[in-house]
Design a protein around this motif. Structure first.
Motif, PDB file in Angstrom:
ATOM      1  N   ARG A 145       0.832  -1.202   0.000  1.00 38.40           N
ATOM      2  CA  ARG A 145       0.000   0.000   0.000  1.00 38.40           C
ATOM      3  C   ARG A 145       0.870   1.257   0.000  1.00 38.40           C
ATOM      4  O   ARG A 145       0.486   2.277  -0.535  1.00 38.40           O
ATOM      5  N   VAL A 146       2.032   1.155   0.606  1.00 37.51           N
ATOM      6  CA  VAL A 146       2.967   2.277   0.673  1.00 37.51           C
ATOM      7  C   VAL A 146       4.340   1.805   0.215  1.00 37.51           C
ATOM      8  O   VAL A 146       4.870   0.821   0.724  1.00 37.51           O
ATOM      9  N   ILE A 147       4.905   2.497  -0.774  1.00 38.93           N
ATOM     10  CA  ILE A 147       6.225   2.172  -1.308  1.00 38.93           C
ATOM     11  C   ILE A 147       7.181   3.287  -0.899  1.00 38.93           C
ATOM     12  O   ILE A 147       6.967   4.448  -1.258  1.00 38.93           O
ATOM     13  N   ILE A 148       8.210   2.944  -0.144  1.00 43.48           N
ATOM     14  CA  ILE A 148       9.171   3.932   0.348  1.00 43.48           C
ATOM     15  C   ILE A 148      10.451   3.811  -0.460  1.00 43.48           C
ATOM     16  O   ILE A 148      11.082   2.749  -0.499  1.00 43.48           O
ATOM     17  N   LYS A 335      -3.871  -1.231 -11.155  1.00 45.69           N
ATOM     18  CA  LYS A 335      -4.981  -2.065 -11.628  1.00 45.69           C
ATOM     19  C   LYS A 335      -5.730  -2.739 -10.482  1.00 45.69           C
ATOM     20  O   LYS A 335      -6.774  -3.341 -10.688  1.00 45.69           O
ATOM     21  N   SER A 336      -5.175  -2.631  -9.278  1.00 47.58           N
ATOM     22  CA  SER A 336      -5.749  -3.326  -8.132  1.00 47.58           C
ATOM     23  C   SER A 336      -6.992  -2.614  -7.621  1.00 47.58           C
ATOM     24  O   SER A 336      -7.077  -1.389  -7.623  1.00 47.58           O
ATOM     25  N   ILE A 337      -7.947  -3.398  -7.172  1.00 51.42           N
ATOM     26  CA  ILE A 337      -9.131  -2.818  -6.542  1.00 51.42           C
ATOM     27  C   ILE A 337      -9.048  -2.983  -5.020  1.00 51.42           C
ATOM     28  O   ILE A 337      -9.953  -2.586  -4.299  1.00 51.42           O
ATOM     29  N   GLU A 338      -7.920  -3.566  -4.569  1.00 52.43           N
ATOM     30  CA  GLU A 338      -7.777  -3.835  -3.141  1.00 52.43           C
ATOM     31  C   GLU A 338      -7.504  -2.565  -2.341  1.00 52.43           C
ATOM     32  O   GLU A 338      -8.012  -2.381  -1.248  1.00 52.43           O
ATOM     33  N   HIS A 339      -6.676  -1.656  -2.904  1.00 51.56           N
ATOM     34  CA  HIS A 339      -6.322  -0.440  -2.185  1.00 51.56           C
ATOM     35  C   HIS A 339      -7.199   0.720  -2.649  1.00 51.56           C
ATOM     36  O   HIS A 339      -7.180   1.077  -3.822  1.00 51.56           O
ATOM     37  N   ASP A 340      -7.941   1.321  -1.704  1.00 50.66           N
ATOM     38  CA  ASP A 340      -8.707   2.505  -2.094  1.00 50.66           C
ATOM     39  C   ASP A 340      -7.781   3.720  -2.165  1.00 50.66           C
ATOM     40  O   ASP A 340      -8.126   4.747  -2.727  1.00 50.66           O
ATOM     41  N   LYS A 341      -6.589   3.592  -1.583  1.00 49.93           N
ATOM     42  CA  LYS A 341      -5.589   4.648  -1.654  1.00 49.93           C
ATOM     43  C   LYS A 341      -4.219   4.028  -1.468  1.00 49.93           C
ATOM     44  O   LYS A 341      -4.031   3.173  -0.605  1.00 49.93           O
ATOM     45  N   TRP A 342      -3.251   4.420  -2.294  1.00 50.18           N
ATOM     46  CA  TRP A 342      -1.896   3.908  -2.123  1.00 50.18           C
ATOM     47  C   TRP A 342      -0.898   5.012  -2.435  1.00 50.18           C
ATOM     48  O   TRP A 342      -1.215   5.994  -3.106  1.00 50.18           O
ATOM     49  N   PHE A 343       0.315   4.862  -1.916  1.00 48.15           N
ATOM     50  CA  PHE A 343       1.257   5.965  -1.898  1.00 48.15           C
ATOM     51  C   PHE A 343       2.665   5.518  -2.289  1.00 48.15           C
ATOM     52  O   PHE A 343       3.048   4.376  -2.077  1.00 48.15           O
ATOM     53  N   SER A 376      -7.216   9.894  -7.729  1.00 46.59           N
ATOM     54  CA  SER A 376      -8.126   9.631  -6.616  1.00 46.59           C
ATOM     55  C   SER A 376      -7.644   8.452  -5.790  1.00 46.59           C
ATOM     56  O   SER A 376      -8.001   8.302  -4.634  1.00 46.59           O
ATOM     57  N   LYS A 377      -6.780   7.597  -6.390  1.00 47.44           N
ATOM     58  CA  LYS A 377      -6.284   6.410  -5.686  1.00 47.44           C
ATOM     59  C   LYS A 377      -4.822   6.557  -5.268  1.00 47.44           C
ATOM     60  O   LYS A 377      -4.403   5.990  -4.280  1.00 47.44           O
ATOM     61  N   PHE A 378      -4.063   7.313  -6.029  1.00 46.27           N
ATOM     62  CA  PHE A 378      -2.610   7.338  -5.864  1.00 46.27           C
ATOM     63  C   PHE A 378      -2.122   8.706  -5.412  1.00 46.27           C
ATOM     64  O   PHE A 378      -2.665   9.736  -5.803  1.00 46.27           O
ATOM     65  N   CYS A 379      -1.075   8.704  -4.586  1.00 46.50           N
ATOM     66  CA  CYS A 379      -0.487   9.966  -4.141  1.00 46.50           C
ATOM     67  C   CYS A 379       1.029   9.809  -4.029  1.00 46.50           C
ATOM     68  O   CYS A 379       1.516   8.829  -3.459  1.00 46.50           O
ATOM     69  N   PHE A 380       1.769  10.769  -4.585  1.00 39.93           N
ATOM     70  CA  PHE A 380       3.229  10.794  -4.518  1.00 39.93           C
ATOM     71  C   PHE A 380       3.643  11.808  -3.459  1.00 39.93           C
ATOM     72  O   PHE A 380       3.257  12.985  -3.524  1.00 39.93           O
ATOM     73  N   ASN A 441      -2.886  15.294  13.271  1.00 38.32           N
ATOM     74  CA  ASN A 441      -1.655  14.567  12.971  1.00 38.32           C
ATOM     75  C   ASN A 441      -1.866  13.058  13.096  1.00 38.32           C
ATOM     76  O   ASN A 441      -1.453  12.280  12.243  1.00 38.32           O
ATOM     77  N   ASN A 442      -2.548  12.629  14.170  1.00 38.82           N
ATOM     78  CA  ASN A 442      -2.808  11.205  14.354  1.00 38.82           C
ATOM     79  C   ASN A 442      -3.794  10.675  13.331  1.00 38.82           C
ATOM     80  O   ASN A 442      -3.692   9.540  12.862  1.00 38.82           O
ATOM     81  N   GLN A 443      -4.777  11.492  12.967  1.00 41.60           N
ATOM     82  CA  GLN A 443      -5.734  11.077  11.937  1.00 41.60           C
ATOM     83  C   GLN A 443      -5.013  10.871  10.609  1.00 41.60           C
ATOM     84  O   GLN A 443      -5.270   9.898   9.884  1.00 41.60           O
ATOM     85  N   SER A 444      -4.097  11.781  10.284  1.00 46.38           N
ATOM     86  CA  SER A 444      -3.322  11.655   9.051  1.00 46.38           C
ATOM     87  C   SER A 444      -2.447  10.407   9.099  1.00 46.38           C
ATOM     88  O   SER A 444      -2.304   9.696   8.104  1.00 46.38           O
ATOM     89  N   PHE A 445      -1.867  10.155  10.258  1.00 41.56           N
ATOM     90  CA  PHE A 445      -1.007   8.988  10.443  1.00 41.56           C
ATOM     91  C   PHE A 445      -1.796   7.706  10.182  1.00 41.56           C
ATOM     92  O   PHE A 445      -1.342   6.814   9.466  1.00 41.56           O
ATOM     93  N   ARG A 446      -2.984   7.617  10.746  1.00 43.28           N
ATOM     94  CA  ARG A 446      -3.823   6.435  10.549  1.00 43.28           C
ATOM     95  C   ARG A 446      -4.169   6.253   9.072  1.00 43.28           C
ATOM     96  O   ARG A 446      -4.102   5.150   8.532  1.00 43.28           O
ATOM     97  N   HIS A 447      -4.543   7.332   8.436  1.00 44.65           N
ATOM     98  CA  HIS A 447      -4.976   7.229   7.049  1.00 44.65           C
ATOM     99  C   HIS A 447      -3.826   6.822   6.128  1.00 44.65           C
ATOM    100  O   HIS A 447      -3.989   5.984   5.240  1.00 44.65           O
ATOM    101  N   LEU A 448      -2.645   7.407   6.365  1.00 43.20           N
ATOM    102  CA  LEU A 448      -1.489   7.099   5.522  1.00 43.20           C
ATOM    103  C   LEU A 448      -1.131   5.620   5.573  1.00 43.20           C
ATOM    104  O   LEU A 448      -0.900   4.984   4.548  1.00 43.20           O
ATOM    105  N   TRP A 449      -1.109   5.032   6.784  1.00 47.15           N
ATOM    106  CA  TRP A 449      -0.674   3.648   6.935  1.00 47.15           C
ATOM    107  C   TRP A 449      -1.829   2.665   6.897  1.00 47.15           C
ATOM    108  O   TRP A 449      -1.641   1.465   7.085  1.00 47.15           O
ATOM    109  N   GLY A 450      -3.054   3.147   6.646  1.00 43.64           N
ATOM    110  CA  GLY A 450      -4.193   2.246   6.488  1.00 43.64           C
ATOM    111  C   GLY A 450      -4.664   1.619   7.778  1.00 43.64           C
ATOM    112  O   GLY A 450      -5.196   0.508   7.774  1.00 43.64           O
ATOM    113  N   ILE A 451      -4.481   2.305   8.895  1.00 43.42           N
ATOM    114  CA  ILE A 451      -4.909   1.781  10.192  1.00 43.42           C
ATOM    115  C   ILE A 451      -6.313   2.277  10.487  1.00 43.42           C
ATOM    116  O   ILE A 451      -6.561   3.484  10.515  1.00 43.42           O
TER     117      ILE A 451
END
Length: 458
Positions: A145-148, A335-343, A376-380, A441-451
């Motif tokens: 979901r997240v590529i570093i 092409k995946s439908i599994e991640h509603d958002k990935w980074f 809408s799905k991807f963010c750099f 900040n915590n809300q953003s943290f949760r959303h970024l890592w999919g928690i």
């Protein structure tokens, strides 16, 4: 400057990228990437550290270092450099060693005992990182979901070798052989094995994380200004036995150094002196000298810095392989439908590098053809501060057209919060009553890592 995509010239890798574009089975592509990985060469005879040091000493004592190509022959024995990279990288490394020697010892033409020891030390210090495995990748290399991306932390110098006992830590060496033999396995590929205080191998899935772990430690790069409860939740989410690890780590320059400018630090110096077996007086003198000249001795030459920063128009094979892997992951995720958002997060924030990476990403996921759907799905993202690589909402910003934009923890970071999950959008703006006591900040943290936020029982 040539696009990164055009620098992947190996025909076999280009063939795999073509298959990824044509929607060939990703199982076949992953098998191909495993077969072509730079560290998949047949096992060679292990390089003995003591023998390598003795060869360096013979080389410098006989003035063979003035003979063209002689040093390169010694460097070819370094086990940490992929065979496919040696033809390009070994001459650069030899140049780096001689350049640093001439820089710090410009007037010492006579090979006195003192200058001889210093030359050997400089060479050994630069070679030390290449005596061990490098952490070129880690985590879920199938569907993260997240590529570093960036320069990931180098293994500590004593990860694979006990400098007190002067012997290899066999279980770590054997583990890394297995990891590099088949790096891409499944979505639950665990992170690196770690050791406890007794030197026993443990799995990070046991959630015993070293205090000084670069990412997951007490002050790791994920956790500044994050509550202890959220730290534990994130560790369990990423490293736990249940579910899928959402993170992939890819090293764009797979020979990680101390930083972009230096190969080593004082800890490496201590280990090198132990290999050289200097006695107390000589050890203290040479350590003091090396510490005073640390910048010149440990400097990474400009030709290698260009490869670290992807400024060169020629990539090492290992870099081509890493970028090919990234390209295939990007296509699969798009092409995946599994991640509603990935980074994708770049830990390097230089403008020219961001532009090259953004162009590479956009080409892979064809963002120019249907930008609204893809965005809408991807963010750099990238780190907001060039001096800090903390991967937290306060230090991450959206990249648009190669330029750092708004921080992701600000309420009007619309691009970041534009997801199909309406609750996430509500949480981001702080508008949901149940979330009002949680910081943005915590809300953003949760959303970024999919928690997902746990809902308390009524």
């Amino acid at each position: 400057m040539t696009e990164l995509l055009d620098l992947i010239k190996d025909p076999d890798l280009k063939d795999l990228m073509g298959k990824a574009k044509s929607e060939t089975s990703f199982d076949d592509i992953i098998k191909g990437l495993n077969d072509l990985n730079p560290w998949n060469a047949p096992d060679e005879k292990e390089t003995n550290r003591k023998d390598f040091v003795e060869n360096l000493e013979k080389y410098f004592s006989k003035k063979e270092w003035e003979k063209e190509g002689a040093l390169e022959e010694e460097l070819k024995k370094l086990p940490g450099i992929a065979n496919e990279d040696k033809g390009v990288f070994i001459p650069l490394l030899a140049y780096n060693i001689l350049e640093n020697i001439y820089s710090v010892l410009p007037h010492d033409k006579i090979n006195t005992e003192d200058t001889f020891k210093k030359k050997v030390l400089i060479a050994l210090m630069i070679c030390l990182p290449f005596m061990d495995y490098q952490q070129a990748f880690d985590g879920n290399l199938c569907d993260p979901r997240v590529i570093i991306l960036g320069i990931n932390p180098r293994f500590k110098a004593d990860t694979f070798y006990d400098y007190e006992q002067k012997e290899e830590k066999k279980f770590m060496v054997d583990h890394m052989k297995e990891v590099y033999k088949t790096p891409i396995r499944d979505g639950n590929c665990s992170m690196m094995y770690k050791m406890n205080k007794n030197g026993e191998k443990i799995k990070p899935t046991d959630l015993h994380i070293a205090e000084d772990d670069y990412y997951y430690g007490k002050n790791g790069h994920f956790y500044p200004n994050v509550s202890d409860d959220l730290k534990e939740e994130h560790r369990s989410h990423c490293l736990g036995k249940e579910g899928k690890n959402p993170l992939a780590f890819l090293e764009l320059f797979p020979y990680a150094s101390k930083g972009v400018n230096t190969w080593w630090n004082t800890e490496d110096l201590i280990h090198a002196c132990k290999l050289l077996q200097y006695d107390g007086a000589v050890y203290n003198d040479i350590k003091a000298w090396a510490t005073d000249n640390i910048d010149d001795i440990s400097n990474i030459s400009w030709v290698i810095k260009n490869k670290i920063g992807l400024k060169s128009n020629e990539l090492l094979y290992s870099q081509q392989w890493i970028l090919c892997l990234l390209y295939c992951i990007l296509i699969k995720n798009s092409k995946s439908i599994e991640h509603d958002k990935w980074f994708v997060i770049s830990t390097r924030s230089a403008g020219d590098l961001l532009k090259r990476l953004e162009a590479f990403i956009n080409t892979a996921i064809k963002i120019e053809n249907n930008p609204n759907e893809k965005k809408s799905k991807f963010c750099f993202l990238t780190t907001n501060s060039s001096r800090s690589r903390y991967l937290t909402p306060t230090n991450l910003a959206v990249v648009e057209n190669g330029v750092k934009g708004i921080k992701i923890n600000e309420p009007n970071a619309e691009r970041f919060w534009n997801t199909s999950d309406t609750s996430a959008s509500q949480n981001a703006t702080g508008s949901t009553k149940d979330q009002e006591n949680e910081t943005l900040n915590n809300q953003s943290f949760r959303h970024l890592w999919g928690i997902k936020k746990k809902v308390k029982d009524k």
